[in-house]
Design a protein around this motif. Structure first.
Motif, short mmCIF file in Angstrom:
data_model
loop_
_atom_site.label_atom_id
_atom_site.label_comp_id
_atom_site.label_asym_id
_atom_site.label_seq_id
_atom_site.Cartn_x
_atom_site.Cartn_y
_atom_site.Cartn_z
N ALA A 376 -33.05 -22.82 46.75
CA ALA A 376 -33.44 -23.32 48.07
C ALA A 376 -34.84 -22.83 48.44
CB ALA A 376 -32.42 -22.90 49.12
N ASP A 377 -35.13 -21.56 48.16
CA ASP A 377 -36.46 -21.00 48.46
C ASP A 377 -37.55 -21.74 47.69
OD1 ASP A 377 -35.38 -19.11 50.16
OD2 ASP A 377 -35.34 -17.52 48.65
N ALA A 378 -37.31 -21.94 46.39
CA ALA A 378 -38.33 -22.60 45.56
C ALA A 378 -38.53 -24.05 46.00
CB ALA A 378 -37.92 -22.54 44.08
N TYR A 379 -37.44 -24.74 46.30
CA TYR A 379 -37.56 -26.13 46.72
C TYR A 379 -38.29 -26.24 48.05
CZ TYR A 379 -36.43 -31.05 47.20
OH TYR A 379 -36.53 -32.41 47.34
N ALA A 380 -37.97 -25.33 48.98
CA ALA A 380 -38.66 -25.36 50.27
C ALA A 380 -40.15 -25.11 50.12
CB ALA A 380 -38.05 -24.32 51.21
N ALA A 381 -40.52 -24.31 49.10
CA ALA A 381 -41.94 -24.03 48.83
C ALA A 381 -42.59 -25.12 47.98
CB ALA A 381 -42.07 -22.68 48.12
N ARG A 382 -41.81 -26.16 47.66
CA ARG A 382 -42.26 -27.27 46.82
C ARG A 382 -42.63 -26.82 45.41
NH1 ARG A 382 -45.82 -31.20 50.86
NH2 ARG A 382 -44.65 -30.75 52.76
N ASP A 383 -42.06 -25.72 44.99
CA ASP A 383 -42.23 -25.25 43.61
C ASP A 383 -41.07 -25.84 42.81
OD1 ASP A 383 -42.59 -23.97 41.23
OD2 ASP A 383 -42.47 -21.92 42.04
N TYR A 384 -41.20 -27.12 42.48
CA TYR A 384 -40.08 -27.84 41.91
C TYR A 384 -39.75 -27.40 40.48
CZ TYR A 384 -40.93 -30.80 45.97
OH TYR A 384 -41.11 -31.26 47.26
N LYS A 385 -40.74 -26.95 39.75
CA LYS A 385 -40.45 -26.46 38.41
C LYS A 385 -39.55 -25.22 38.47
CE LYS A 385 -42.40 -24.80 34.08
NZ LYS A 385 -41.40 -23.69 34.03
N SER A 386 -39.91 -24.27 39.33
CA SER A 386 -39.08 -23.08 39.47
C SER A 386 -37.70 -23.44 39.99
CB SER A 386 -39.74 -22.07 40.41
OG SER A 386 -40.92 -21.55 39.84
N ALA A 387 -37.64 -24.37 40.93
CA ALA A 387 -36.34 -24.80 41.46
C ALA A 387 -35.47 -25.37 40.35
CB ALA A 387 -36.54 -25.82 42.57
N GLN A 388 -36.08 -26.18 39.47
CA GLN A 388 -35.31 -26.77 38.39
C GLN A 388 -34.89 -25.72 37.36
OE1 GLN A 388 -34.23 -30.20 38.18
NE2 GLN A 388 -32.91 -28.95 36.88
N ASP A 389 -35.77 -24.77 37.08
CA ASP A 389 -35.41 -23.69 36.16
C ASP A 389 -34.21 -22.90 36.69
OD1 ASP A 389 -37.47 -24.39 34.49
OD2 ASP A 389 -38.77 -22.70 35.03
N ILE A 390 -34.21 -22.61 37.98
CA ILE A 390 -33.10 -21.89 38.59
C ILE A 390 -31.84 -22.74 38.56
CG2 ILE A 390 -32.23 -20.87 40.72
CD1 ILE A 390 -35.19 -20.22 41.42
N ALA A 391 -31.99 -24.04 38.80
CA ALA A 391 -30.83 -24.94 38.75
C ALA A 391 -30.22 -24.92 37.36
CB ALA A 391 -31.25 -26.35 39.15
N ASP A 392 -31.04 -24.92 36.32
CA ASP A 392 -30.53 -24.86 34.94
C ASP A 392 -29.75 -23.57 34.71
OD1 ASP A 392 -31.71 -27.29 34.45
OD2 ASP A 392 -33.38 -26.48 33.28
N ASP A 393 -30.31 -22.46 35.17
CA ASP A 393 -29.64 -21.17 35.00
C ASP A 393 -28.31 -21.15 35.74
OD1 ASP A 393 -31.78 -20.30 33.50
OD2 ASP A 393 -32.69 -19.13 35.11
#
Length: 433
Positions: A376-393
């Motif tokens: 949620a933090d990464a997505y809110a910051a529009r850091d979509y790559k990090s958000a997707q990496d966390i989603a994979d984990d």
């Protein structure tokens, strides 16, 4: 549980740039070096310098079967996310979803190679990548309201359905009829194209119903394929109670992670699809409670559902507070999640007969929540790559949790699962009370 829309400022998404089409045309499998959900044979997560979690190669037929289910289910949701981002004109998110699809394709090709050799993997990889490109083209045509392009993309998808059906039927050496393989692949494509059509017309309830059905279908397709493709001496493991429980818990827990991420994205952006996304996660919570009911009875199921529903509410509240810039509410949600983790561990630990201590379960639930909050933090910051990496984990972690719970519950509890064939998930959990 009914979730209310979270009030905050809406983000403005950029238009999709032409460069993404070039990336996709080169083949989704070539994009991104990160490894996606690869279900371990050892159960251990190994870190590497990229910050992602890479799981050890599977060592048994049981692990390969769960891995195939996991990768196919993940493919379905990533493809749907990519198509939706193309329809929204959301370039940055689309590139992150495309990179994750590339990693998923790599992992699937690697698994095909483990089962059937390098030549089979080399045949499968470009075929699967073309399938992804055609889905993206279909979504682009829907977004552009270009009926001619939509028709061409659909023709490509039909041709690729036939190619994939021939591949799977051939790999099974006659155990999987070509017509059955074609029907399964066509249903997968139908889920994705119809959810895109509905999403484009803002029929979010239909789009999200198909999104969820698509995940469930492709996950179960993994079992059907495993039952047909694994050597005869390995297929018996797919009918053992512990494996069936591990597989079905993995399904509903992984879907939980996917759907929480979907609804928190909608909460962060305050988009019109929030209510439909909330309905999806509510349905998953009901299925998880039904699983607990099947295994342990109604009183435990009621306690579980109440706690799990509040857990989802807290995650959504955190996402909304993050987007709204309200640190006090974020802190409150985090504190309440710690309480949930301890209380849920106290519900589940006795069911394992002491094989999984409450502290271990609480730690596993805390790790799960931390990943979802980080997403949620990464997505809110529009850091979509990090958000997707966390989603994979997070997706990977759900299968580790499912393994640990299945082993902890034991064969006696696992034997309470309803019986069925491969096409019905050997019984499954969802919807059984």
């Amino acid at each position: 549980m009914r979730m209310r829309r979270v009030e905050h400022h809406r983000y403005l998404f950029p238009l999709l740039c032409a460069g993404l089409a070039v990336i996709l045309a080169a083949g989704a499998a070539a994009v991104g070096s990160r490894q996606p959900a690869a279900v371990a044979g050892t159960g251990h997560i190994h870190s590497h310098t990229g910050g992602a979690a890479v799981l050890a190669a599977p060592a048994s037929a049981a692990d390969r079967a769960v891995r195939l289910q996991a990768l196919l289910g993940q493919h379905s949701v990533l493809a749907a996310d990519l198509m939706r981002s193309r329809i929204r004109g959301d370039d940055s998110f689309a590139q992150a979803a495309n990179a994750a699809l590339g990693g998923n394709t790599d992992a699937m090709a690697t698994l095909v190679g483990e089962l059937f050799g390098t030549a089979a993997a080399d045949t499968f990889r470009p075929m699967w990548s073309k399938h992804i490109v055609a889905l993206f083209a279909y979504a682009g045509a829907v977004a552009d309201k270009d009926d001619a392009a939509r028709g061409r993309a659909h023709e490509d998808l039909v041709r690729l359905e036939n190619d994939l059906a021939r591949f799977f039927a051939g790999a099974s050496h006659g155990r999987l009829p070509r017509d059955a393989a074609l029907g399964a692949v066509a249903m997968h494509v139908g889920h994705l194209t119809r959810q895109a059509d509905a999403y484009a017309t803002r029929d979010y309830a239909t789009a999200d119903r198909l999104y969820r059905e698509g995940f469930q279908h492709t996950y179960d397709l993994g079992l059907t394929l495993a039952d047909a493709l694994l050597p005869a001496h390995d297929r018996a493991v797919l009918q053992t109670p512990i494996w069936r429980l591990r597989s079905q818990l993995g399904k509903v827990l992984a879907e939980h992670a996917v759907l929480v991420e979907d609804v928190t994205r909608a909460a962060v952006t305050n988009t019109a699809d929030f209510d439909a996304a909330a309905d999806m996660i509510n349905g998953n919570t009901t299925d998880l409670a039904a699983a607990v009911d099947t295994l342990f009875g109604a009183p435990t199921a009621r306690r579980f559902q109440s706690l799990w529903a509040s857990h989802v509410e807290l995650l959504v509240a955190y996402a909304g507070a993050t987007a709204a810039g309200k640190p006090d509410r974020r802190h409150e949600a985090r504190a309440d999640l710690r309480t949930f983790e301890r209380r849920m561990a106290d519900v589940l630990a006795p069911a394992t007969g002491g094989r999984v201590p409450p502290a271990e379960l609480s730690a596993a639930l805390q790790a799960h929540d931390q990943m979802l909050l980080g997403h949620a933090d990464a997505y809110a910051a529009r850091d979509y790559k990090s958000a997707q990496d966390i989603a994979d984990d997070t997706y990977e972690h759900m299968f580790e949790l499912a393994r640990r719970l299945a082993d902890g519950f034991g064969a006696t509890v696992a034997a309470r699962l309803p019986q069925g064939g491969a096409q019905t998930g050997y019984g499954g959990l969802a919807g059984h009370h």
